[in-house]
Design an enzyme around this catalytic site. Structure first.
Site, short mmCIF file in Angstrom:
data_model
loop_
_atom_site.label_atom_id
_atom_site.label_comp_id
_atom_site.label_asym_id
_atom_site.label_seq_id
_atom_site.Cartn_x
_atom_site.Cartn_y
_atom_site.Cartn_z
CG ASP A 126 1.88 -21.18 -13.84
OD1 ASP A 126 2.98 -21.75 -13.66
OD2 ASP A 126 1.44 -20.90 -14.96
CB SER A 153 -0.95 0.00 1.20
OG SER A 153 -0.23 -0.07 2.41
CG ASN A 174 1.82 -7.33 -13.96
OD1 ASN A 174 2.11 -6.60 -13.01
ND2 ASN A 174 2.23 -8.58 -14.04
#
Length: 144
Positions: free
Chosen positions: A82, A64, A76
């Site tokens: 993954d 934050s 992005n």
């Protein structure tokens, strides 16, 4: 409890820790000093590669305070890593765009991650009616 194998690319960053009662998110740190001019892009190395448990993926997002402290945005908006990205040279990076001149120092906490189970297999069934009340359209949450 899941065990994650982790490889460090730098001995200059703090080891990852998970504090169960504090947050589900784990901070990641810059593994190299990166100086950017306003408008420049860089892949900031995070100094780790991991073998995630089968059926899981990591979601990587800025902390934050990242924009306030460093003037960068993650290009992005959320990185998805993954479990197949687990080779010896599959270092994690944060793609960043500088909105002002800035320097990110080694060991600065710039982003965070958590692991999530993969989405279950889904099927879609077409219908003309969903049989629920309308909420009022896009951007209507919280309107009287």
């Amino acid at each position: 409890m899941e065990t994650i194998l982790i490889k460090y690319f730098s001995d200059k960053i703090d080891k990852l820790t998970y504090i169960e009662d504090k947050s589900d998110w784990i901070d990641l740190r810059a593994a190299e000093e990166v100086s950017l001019k306003k408008g420049e892009f860089a892949l900031i190395p995070l100094g780790v590669a991991m073998e995630l448990p089968r059926g899981y993926e990591a979601h990587v997002v800025p902390r934050s305070s990242t924009f306030k402290n460093f003037g960068i945005i993650q290009t992005n908006h959320m990185g998805v890593i993954d479990e197949t990205y687990c080779g010896d040279n599959d270092q994690w990076f944060m793609p960043a765009l500088a909105v002002r001149d800035t320097t990110i120092h080694v060991n600065d906490r710039i982003c965070q991650f958590r692991i999530m189970k993969h989405q279950p297999v889904l099927t879609f069934k077409e219908t003309d009616l969903l049989h629920h009340p309308d909420r009022g359209g896009h951007g209507s949450t919280g309107k009287a």
